[in-house]
Design a protein around this motif. Structure first.
Motif, PDB file in Angstrom:
ATOM      1  N   GLN A  19      -9.191  -7.224  19.614  1.00  0.00           N
ATOM      2  CA  GLN A  19     -10.148  -8.018  18.845  1.00  0.00           C
ATOM      3  C   GLN A  19      -9.880  -7.814  17.364  1.00  0.00           C
ATOM      4  O   GLN A  19      -9.775  -6.684  16.885  1.00  0.00           O
ATOM      5  CB  GLN A  19     -11.577  -7.575  19.186  1.00  0.00           C
ATOM      6  N   LEU A  20      -9.745  -8.894  16.612  1.00  0.00           N
ATOM      7  CA  LEU A  20      -9.497  -8.798  15.179  1.00  0.00           C
ATOM      8  C   LEU A  20     -10.705  -8.222  14.446  1.00  0.00           C
ATOM      9  O   LEU A  20     -11.855  -8.555  14.744  1.00  0.00           O
ATOM     10  CB  LEU A  20      -9.175 -10.175  14.600  1.00  0.00           C
ATOM     11  N   VAL A  21     -10.419  -7.351  13.481  1.00  0.00           N
ATOM     12  CA  VAL A  21     -11.444  -6.814  12.572  1.00  0.00           C
ATOM     13  C   VAL A  21     -10.845  -6.897  11.170  1.00  0.00           C
ATOM     14  O   VAL A  21     -10.226  -5.961  10.678  1.00  0.00           O
ATOM     15  CB  VAL A  21     -11.807  -5.358  12.922  1.00  0.00           C
ATOM     16  N   ILE A  22     -10.992  -8.029  10.519  1.00  0.00           N
ATOM     17  CA  ILE A  22     -10.359  -8.270   9.224  1.00  0.00           C
ATOM     18  C   ILE A  22     -11.413  -8.176   8.132  1.00  0.00           C
ATOM     19  O   ILE A  22     -12.321  -9.009   8.049  1.00  0.00           O
ATOM     20  CB  ILE A  22      -9.688  -9.660   9.174  1.00  0.00           C
ATOM     21  N   GLY A  23     -11.307  -7.137   7.313  1.00  0.00           N
ATOM     22  CA  GLY A  23     -12.213  -7.019   6.179  1.00  0.00           C
ATOM     23  C   GLY A  23     -11.632  -7.754   4.979  1.00  0.00           C
ATOM     24  O   GLY A  23     -10.487  -7.522   4.593  1.00  0.00           O
ATOM     25  N   VAL A  24     -12.412  -8.657   4.399  1.00  0.00           N
ATOM     26  CA  VAL A  24     -11.934  -9.454   3.259  1.00  0.00           C
ATOM     27  C   VAL A  24     -12.882  -9.255   2.081  1.00  0.00           C
ATOM     28  O   VAL A  24     -14.092  -9.476   2.200  1.00  0.00           O
ATOM     29  CB  VAL A  24     -11.847 -10.954   3.615  1.00  0.00           C
ATOM     30  N   LEU A  25     -12.347  -8.828   0.974  1.00  0.00           N
ATOM     31  CA  LEU A  25     -13.105  -8.676  -0.266  1.00  0.00           C
ATOM     32  C   LEU A  25     -12.912  -9.947  -1.084  1.00  0.00           C
ATOM     33  O   LEU A  25     -11.780 -10.302  -1.431  1.00  0.00           O
ATOM     34  CB  LEU A  25     -12.606  -7.453  -1.032  1.00  0.00           C
ATOM     35  N   ASP A  69      -0.784  -0.798   5.789  1.00  0.00           N
ATOM     36  CA  ASP A  69      -1.640  -0.448   4.656  1.00  0.00           C
ATOM     37  C   ASP A  69      -2.690  -1.536   4.483  1.00  0.00           C
ATOM     38  O   ASP A  69      -2.620  -2.609   5.116  1.00  0.00           O
ATOM     39  CB  ASP A  69      -0.779  -0.330   3.384  1.00  0.00           C
ATOM     40  N   PHE A  70      -3.668  -1.284   3.592  1.00  0.00           N
ATOM     41  CA  PHE A  70      -4.518  -2.351   3.101  1.00  0.00           C
ATOM     42  C   PHE A  70      -3.683  -3.248   2.185  1.00  0.00           C
ATOM     43  O   PHE A  70      -2.704  -2.800   1.580  1.00  0.00           O
ATOM     44  CB  PHE A  70      -5.685  -1.781   2.302  1.00  0.00           C
ATOM     45  N   ILE A  71      -4.076  -4.499   2.091  1.00  0.00           N
ATOM     46  CA  ILE A  71      -3.382  -5.456   1.224  1.00  0.00           C
ATOM     47  C   ILE A  71      -4.195  -5.602  -0.053  1.00  0.00           C
ATOM     48  O   ILE A  71      -5.227  -6.271  -0.073  1.00  0.00           O
ATOM     49  CB  ILE A  71      -3.202  -6.812   1.944  1.00  0.00           C
ATOM     50  N   VAL A  72      -3.728  -4.935  -1.108  1.00  0.00           N
ATOM     51  CA  VAL A  72      -4.463  -4.859  -2.371  1.00  0.00           C
ATOM     52  C   VAL A  72      -3.494  -5.134  -3.514  1.00  0.00           C
ATOM     53  O   VAL A  72      -2.395  -4.568  -3.540  1.00  0.00           O
ATOM     54  CB  VAL A  72      -5.100  -3.465  -2.555  1.00  0.00           C
ATOM     55  N   PRO A  73      -3.855  -5.977  -4.481  1.00  0.00           N
ATOM     56  CA  PRO A  73      -2.965  -6.207  -5.620  1.00  0.00           C
ATOM     57  C   PRO A  73      -2.660  -4.908  -6.350  1.00  0.00           C
ATOM     58  O   PRO A  73      -3.548  -4.071  -6.567  1.00  0.00           O
ATOM     59  CB  PRO A  73      -3.766  -7.161  -6.510  1.00  0.00           C
ATOM     60  N   ALA A  74      -1.393  -4.723  -6.713  1.00  0.00           N
ATOM     61  CA  ALA A  74      -0.978  -3.513  -7.411  1.00  0.00           C
ATOM     62  C   ALA A  74      -1.797  -3.326  -8.681  1.00  0.00           C
ATOM     63  O   ALA A  74      -2.014  -4.266  -9.461  1.00  0.00           O
ATOM     64  CB  ALA A  74       0.512  -3.590  -7.747  1.00  0.00           C
ATOM     65  N   GLY A  75      -2.283  -2.118  -8.888  1.00  0.00           N
ATOM     66  CA  GLY A  75      -3.078  -1.795 -10.063  1.00  0.00           C
ATOM     67  C   GLY A  75      -4.572  -1.914  -9.848  1.00  0.00           C
ATOM     68  O   GLY A  75      -5.356  -1.464 -10.688  1.00  0.00           O
ATOM     69  N   PHE A  76      -4.993  -2.510  -8.720  1.00  0.00           N
ATOM     70  CA  PHE A  76      -6.419  -2.689  -8.441  1.00  0.00           C
ATOM     71  C   PHE A  76      -6.914  -1.806  -7.298  1.00  0.00           C
ATOM     72  O   PHE A  76      -8.020  -1.990  -6.807  1.00  0.00           O
ATOM     73  CB  PHE A  76      -6.712  -4.158  -8.107  1.00  0.00           C
ATOM     74  N   GLU A  77      -6.079  -0.859  -6.865  1.00  0.00           N
ATOM     75  CA  GLU A  77      -6.443  -0.049  -5.701  1.00  0.00           C
ATOM     76  C   GLU A  77      -7.724   0.757  -5.936  1.00  0.00           C
ATOM     77  O   GLU A  77      -8.584   0.835  -5.048  1.00  0.00           O
ATOM     78  CB  GLU A  77      -5.286   0.898  -5.331  1.00  0.00           C
ATOM     79  N   GLU A 106       2.384   7.822  -0.174  1.00  0.00           N
ATOM     80  CA  GLU A 106       2.355   7.560  -1.614  1.00  0.00           C
ATOM     81  C   GLU A 106       1.494   6.362  -1.996  1.00  0.00           C
ATOM     82  O   GLU A 106       1.302   6.080  -3.187  1.00  0.00           O
ATOM     83  CB  GLU A 106       3.776   7.343  -2.144  1.00  0.00           C
ATOM     84  N   SER A 107       0.938   5.649  -1.011  1.00  0.00           N
ATOM     85  CA  SER A 107       0.134   4.466  -1.318  1.00  0.00           C
ATOM     86  C   SER A 107      -1.121   4.849  -2.100  1.00  0.00           C
ATOM     87  O   SER A 107      -1.829   5.799  -1.739  1.00  0.00           O
ATOM     88  CB  SER A 107      -0.290   3.758  -0.027  1.00  0.00           C
ATOM     89  N   PRO A 108      -1.451   4.123  -3.168  1.00  0.00           N
ATOM     90  CA  PRO A 108      -2.701   4.390  -3.889  1.00  0.00           C
ATOM     91  C   PRO A 108      -3.949   4.183  -3.030  1.00  0.00           C
ATOM     92  O   PRO A 108      -5.026   4.669  -3.377  1.00  0.00           O
ATOM     93  CB  PRO A 108      -2.660   3.391  -5.053  1.00  0.00           C
ATOM     94  N   ASN A 109      -3.814   3.450  -1.921  1.00  0.00           N
ATOM     95  CA  ASN A 109      -4.957   3.241  -1.025  1.00  0.00           C
ATOM     96  C   ASN A 109      -5.241   4.453  -0.151  1.00  0.00           C
ATOM     97  O   ASN A 109      -6.352   4.616   0.347  1.00  0.00           O
ATOM     98  CB  ASN A 109      -4.694   2.042  -0.109  1.00  0.00           C
TER      99      ASN A 109
END
Length: 342
Positions: A19-25, A69-77, A106-109
């Motif tokens: 079952q998908l559990v997609i969190g979207v900000l 990983d989470f998908i987050v724009p670089a610099g906004f982690e 090493e991921s900032p997340n």
């Protein structure tokens, strides 16, 4: 985490109960800013099959992702990741266990995810830490050679020359010099030689169907390459890997045992590293696994983490954790790979 990968994985490899559990900000206008790509699923494994897992999308089973990983724009982690981590509290009651595999250390997340698991779950820990051998690529192959001893260089050159002169060996590219289906079939044939028991997850029907479809999309788009060594019009070594953001990820390979004396496997890796350099890439990553051959090429490592945590309200999770702790106190016995990481 590319759409091609996760969408194909979902259609080819997911468990029936997934079952998908997609969190979207989203911002105030509803535009997505960052995504937590997760799913709920069982894990077909003897010790875990009764547990409901919260995992990365495409994070378990056949053709699972190698870096997730989470998908987050670089610099906004630091801004977005803590908000995405609210997903853990929202779905905690739906799972027994969290298992987030192959998260780059090493991921900032990563620290935000670890902190959230410690806050919302019990027994949060790093279950496994996988080394990934990699090469920081120079501008030329000659510069890379100079990092090694003269004996290393001499042996590799001698074997390469023997392949070219005595065996009429040439390098070809799948999808350019031969069709993609033929290149994949050569890879399947040569890879299977090294797995006589048929235990390679790469060759299971769901995984193979997945990669046939993925290669058909990614080779024309230069997101994947299949370098091949050919002798007498027959492929004798094939390597398959992916290109992402200036890095090459060496995924699978196979080679003919008849050419073992000239280290044909090393020759195909040599050409793949040279191709990475020619394409202007800055990293050649050999992905997880402490195989001796990787030390022949790489002098650096980075790490992938498998994170685990349990729902404090789940009796199944409590029972699993207690049984595993008790088992680890027993005298040593030989476990299968699946058992040792369960």
């Amino acid at each position: 985490m590319r759409w091609d990968w996760v969408s194909l994985w979902w259609s080819e490899c997911r468990a029936p109960d997934a079952q998908l559990v997609i969190g979207v900000l989203r911002d105030v206008e509803g535009v997505p800013q960052a995504i937590a790509p997760l799913m709920l699923s069982s894990v077909v494994q003897s010790a875990r099959k009764l547990l409901r897992h919260l995992t990365f999308l495409a994070g378990v089973g056949d053709a699972h992702g190698e870096r997730l990983d989470f998908i987050v724009p670089a610099g906004f982690e630091s801004e977005f990741s803590p908000q995405l981590c609210r997903i853990f509290s929202l779905v905690r009651h739906e799972c027994d266990t969290v298992r987030l595999n192959h998260l780059p250390e090493e991921s900032p997340n990563t620290p935000h995810i670890q902190r959230a698991l410690q806050t919302h779950f019990s027994h949060a820990s790093v279950l496994n830490r996988h080394p990934c051998s990699y090469i920081e690529l120079p501008a030329t192959w000659r510069e890379y050679e100079e990092r090694h001893t003269s004996a290393w260089r001499s042996k590799l050159r001698r074997h390469s020359n023997t392949f070219a002169t005595l065996h009429g060996g040439v390098i070809r590219m799948g999808g350019t010099d031969t069709t993609i289906p033929q290149a994949l079939e050569d890879l399947r044939r040569l890879h299977a030689v090294h797995w006589p028991e048929g235990i390679s997850s790469f060759l299971t029907p769901p995984s193979w169907s997945f990669h046939q479809r993925l290669a058909a999309r990614w080779l024309p788009a230069n997101r994947a390459i299949i370098p091949m060594l050919v002798s007498c019009d027959r492929a004798v070594a094939v390597l398959y890997g992916f290109i992402e953001r200036g890095e090459f990820f060496q995924y699978q390979m196979g080679w003919d045992h008849a050419f073992a004396k000239i280290s044909i496997g090393r020759i195909i890796i040599r050409h793949s590293i040279d191709l990475s350099i020619q394409r202007g890439l800055h990293v050649h990553d050999m992905l997880p696994g402490e195989h001796p051959y990787k030390r022949h090429w790489c002098h650096s490592s980075r790490w992938l983490l498998d994170l685990e945590a349990h729902n404090p309200a789940s009796w199944r999770a409590h029972a699993f954790h207690a049984m595993r702790a008790a088992r680890r106190m027993l005298p040593y016995k030989s476990f299968t790979p699946d058992e040792t990481i369960s």
